[in-house]
Design an enzyme around this catalytic site. Structure first.
Site, PDB file in Angstrom:
ATOM      1  N   LYS A   4      -8.148   0.368  12.372  1.00  0.00           N
ATOM      2  CA  LYS A   4      -6.976  -1.076  12.384  1.00  0.00           C
ATOM      3  C   LYS A   4      -7.222  -1.495  13.615  1.00  0.00           C
ATOM      4  O   LYS A   4      -6.590  -2.910  13.577  1.00  0.00           O
ATOM      5  CB  LYS A   4      -6.105   0.733  11.629  1.00  0.00           C
ATOM      6  CG  LYS A   4      -5.781   1.087  10.516  1.00  0.00           C
ATOM      7  CD  LYS A   4      -4.542   1.283  10.815  1.00  0.00           C
ATOM      8  CE  LYS A   4      -4.343   1.651   9.283  1.00  0.00           C
ATOM      9  NZ  LYS A   4      -3.233   2.812   8.636  1.00  0.00           N
ATOM     10  N   GLY A  50      -1.171  12.644  17.849  1.00  0.00           N
ATOM     11  CA  GLY A  50      -1.862  11.027  17.072  1.00  0.00           C
ATOM     12  C   GLY A  50      -2.688   9.706  18.317  1.00  0.00           C
ATOM     13  O   GLY A  50      -1.066   9.104  18.899  1.00  0.00           O
ATOM     14  N   ASN A 107      -3.554  -3.535   9.000  1.00  0.00           N
ATOM     15  CA  ASN A 107      -3.637  -3.255   7.752  1.00  0.00           C
ATOM     16  C   ASN A 107      -3.724  -3.091   6.356  1.00  0.00           C
ATOM     17  O   ASN A 107      -3.987  -3.315   5.297  1.00  0.00           O
ATOM     18  CB  ASN A 107      -2.619  -1.955   7.583  1.00  0.00           C
ATOM     19  CG  ASN A 107      -1.545  -2.170   6.855  1.00  0.00           C
ATOM     20  OD1 ASN A 107      -0.820  -2.998   7.103  1.00  0.00           O
ATOM     21  ND2 ASN A 107      -0.777  -1.279   6.237  1.00  0.00           N
ATOM     22  N   SER A 166      -8.047   8.943  -0.380  1.00  0.00           N
ATOM     23  CA  SER A 166      -7.353   7.101  -0.916  1.00  0.00           C
ATOM     24  C   SER A 166      -6.894   7.202  -2.539  1.00  0.00           C
ATOM     25  O   SER A 166      -6.535   8.025  -3.510  1.00  0.00           O
ATOM     26  CB  SER A 166      -8.114   6.414  -0.087  1.00  0.00           C
ATOM     27  OG  SER A 166      -7.346   5.600  -0.857  1.00  0.00           O
ATOM     28  N   TYR A 218      -0.389  11.658   2.553  1.00  0.00           N
ATOM     29  CA  TYR A 218       0.266  12.066   0.558  1.00  0.00           C
ATOM     30  C   TYR A 218      -0.675  13.196   0.534  1.00  0.00           C
ATOM     31  O   TYR A 218      -0.647  13.389  -0.785  1.00  0.00           O
ATOM     32  CB  TYR A 218      -0.172  10.404   1.125  1.00  0.00           C
ATOM     33  CG  TYR A 218      -1.576   9.474   0.638  1.00  0.00           C
ATOM     34  CD1 TYR A 218      -2.098   9.665  -0.057  1.00  0.00           C
ATOM     35  CD2 TYR A 218      -1.426   9.141   2.201  1.00  0.00           C
ATOM     36  CE1 TYR A 218      -3.316   8.533  -0.036  1.00  0.00           C
ATOM     37  CE2 TYR A 218      -2.306   8.265   1.798  1.00  0.00           C
ATOM     38  CZ  TYR A 218      -3.288   8.145   1.236  1.00  0.00           C
ATOM     39  OH  TYR A 218      -4.589   7.315   1.267  1.00  0.00           O
ATOM     40  N   ASP A 277       1.988  -1.412   8.022  1.00  0.00           N
ATOM     41  CA  ASP A 277       2.768   0.499   7.731  1.00  0.00           C
ATOM     42  C   ASP A 277       3.732   0.170   8.702  1.00  0.00           C
ATOM     43  O   ASP A 277       4.414   1.348   7.688  1.00  0.00           O
ATOM     44  CB  ASP A 277       1.710   0.700   8.853  1.00  0.00           C
ATOM     45  CG  ASP A 277      -0.029   1.033   8.425  1.00  0.00           C
ATOM     46  OD1 ASP A 277      -0.043   1.161   6.808  1.00  0.00           O
ATOM     47  OD2 ASP A 277      -0.879   1.730   8.636  1.00  0.00           O
ATOM     48  N   THR A 298      -8.469   1.333   6.837  1.00  0.00           N
ATOM     49  CA  THR A 298      -7.468   3.090   7.029  1.00  0.00           C
ATOM     50  C   THR A 298      -8.621   2.858   7.727  1.00  0.00           C
ATOM     51  O   THR A 298      -9.452   2.486   8.598  1.00  0.00           O
ATOM     52  CB  THR A 298      -7.349   3.073   5.553  1.00  0.00           C
ATOM     53  OG1 THR A 298      -6.547   4.670   6.078  1.00  0.00           O
ATOM     54  CG2 THR A 298      -8.759   3.735   5.143  1.00  0.00           C
TER      55      THR A 298
END
Length: 401
Positions: A54, A114, A75, A13, A190, A90, A50
């Site tokens: 969620k 997902g 979130n 994170s 990310y 989000d 996260t």
């Protein structure tokens, strides 16, 4: 006022860095599923949520916004007068990121990888923007990672799984080259900045984006909910640049004697970032210089050790990497360097190159190497920078990005 991120595993994170940069006291709270009740009794004024909580967190909240209810995932939570209010930022973050990447959902056949909380967000965004069709892929669902390739009309793929995320960076959830009509790829991951999925999309010439923009935008929206202070595009750019600068490596590539080591040192002096020279890493691994290894063991063995050195330095964040002249000849090295790095090709004229202590460039072969390698450097770099003039100008050009 204290805030935090709730999750099960948070080693990947960047949220703490974002919110600390924005002036908030912010923690990372790794909590096991059976400890959620205890966490909710802590004195945080608000928190982000996260993977994997969620959806689960909703049952513990006193109020859930209409948008979060429709998505089925929360979130962002704020505590007001002892009560917990849940929101979903989000959706805003994903929408912001897709817009920046010019990725359109309207009228498109979209495949979402997902089935967790972020998948619900992607589905809601597809509905909001009028996607033509939405196909959800999951490990055990009707559409899974074995039979999903029959959907040949897919135009946009959105990855909401953690596949490809640090530290398992070499994995990809799907083979996107098998979708002949694919136009765009968005990966919510990310860390690294460019996943295997994003790198493949770039290789195929598709519109693409990693999840950093989404992370920053949803974080700013969460801060807005907590503090009541709205944010601007200018503030987004400021936070994004701060985060990118701290995570992205500056990678110097080019011919032997093109000035990579010298430029790296001056860049370090101006930025305060640490330099890692792959030749020095090779020496630390083998106790020999590249020239000695080539002369004693041959070029094939040297390339093996060089790839090992590249693998080590490419895992670093926010550093300067000076590579050997042949480091980018191997595709796997380029991929590793590009995951968290921006590649700058230092272009120096042939008449300014030397073959001193460079066995592969001796005996008049430097001109041959120059002819062979220049097109490779140009094809893999993010930016070509001339290093024929004053070194300060070369460094200034690199610092412009």
């Amino acid at each position: 006022m204290k805030y935090c991120l709730l999750g099960e595993k948070l080693g990947h994170s960047y949220s703490k860095e974002i919110h600390n940069f924005l002036g908030l006291e912010y923690d990372l709270c790794e909590v096991q599923p059976d400890k959620i009740g205890e966490f909710l009794n802590l004195d945080y004024d608000g928190f982000n949520v996260t993977i994997p909580y969620k959806k689960e967190i909703i049952k513990s909240l006193d109020f859930v916004s209409l948008e979060a209810q429709e998505i089925g995932a929360v979130n962002t939570v704020v505590r007001k007068n002892g009560r917990l209010f849940g929101y979903n930022t989000d959706l805003f973050g994903m929408e912001y990121a897709l817009n920046r990447a010019n990725i359109t959902l309207c009228g498109k056949n979209v495949m979402i990888l997902g089935s967790g909380g972020t998948s619900l967000t992607a589905r809601a965004l597809c509905n909001k923007h009028g996607a033509k069709s939405v196909t959800v892929v999951s490990r055990t669902g009707e559409v899974n990672y074995q039979n999903c390739y029959q959907y040949e009309g897919v135009e946009v793929i959105v990855n909401t799984t953690p596949v490809g995320m640090f530290p398992n960076e070499d994995k990809t959830p799907i083979e996107i080259e098998k979708f002949p009509k694919l136009e765009s790829v968005f990966d919510c991951v990310y860390n690294p900045l460019r996943t295997e999925l994003v790198l493949k999309a770039q290789e195929l010439g598709l519109k693409n984006s990693g999840g950093l923009e989404m992370l920053v935008a949803q974080g700013l929206k969460a801060r807005e909910i907590w503090t009541g202070e709205s944010f601007s595009d200018g503030q987004f750019e400021k936070v994004y640049k701060f985060l990118l600068d701290g995570k992205q490596n500056t990678v110097l590539i080019g011919m032997p004697s093109s000035g990579k080591t010298t430029v790296a040192k001056l860049l370090s002096k101006k930025t305060g970032k640490e330099v890692f020279d792959t030749d020095e890493v090779i020496f630390s691994l083998e106790g020999k210089t590249p020239s000695q290894i080539i002369e004693d063991e041959g070029e094939a063995y040297f390339r093996f050790i060089e790839s090992k050195a590249v693998s080590l330095v490419s895992k670093l964040k926010g550093v300067i990497i000076a590579t050997g002249g042949g480091a980018v000849l191997r595709r796997e090295n380029v991929k590793k360097l590009r995951k968290d790095g921006k590649l700058f090709y230092l272009d120096r004229s042939l008449d300014k190159l030397t073959d001193f202590d460079r066995p592969l460039s001796k005996n008049g072969s430097i001109s041959r190497l120059f002819e062979e390698r220049s097109p490779i450097y140009e094809s893999v770099c993010d930016k070509k920078v001339s290093n024929d003039g004053e070194i300060e100008k070369t460094v200034e050009e690199i610092l412009k990005g």
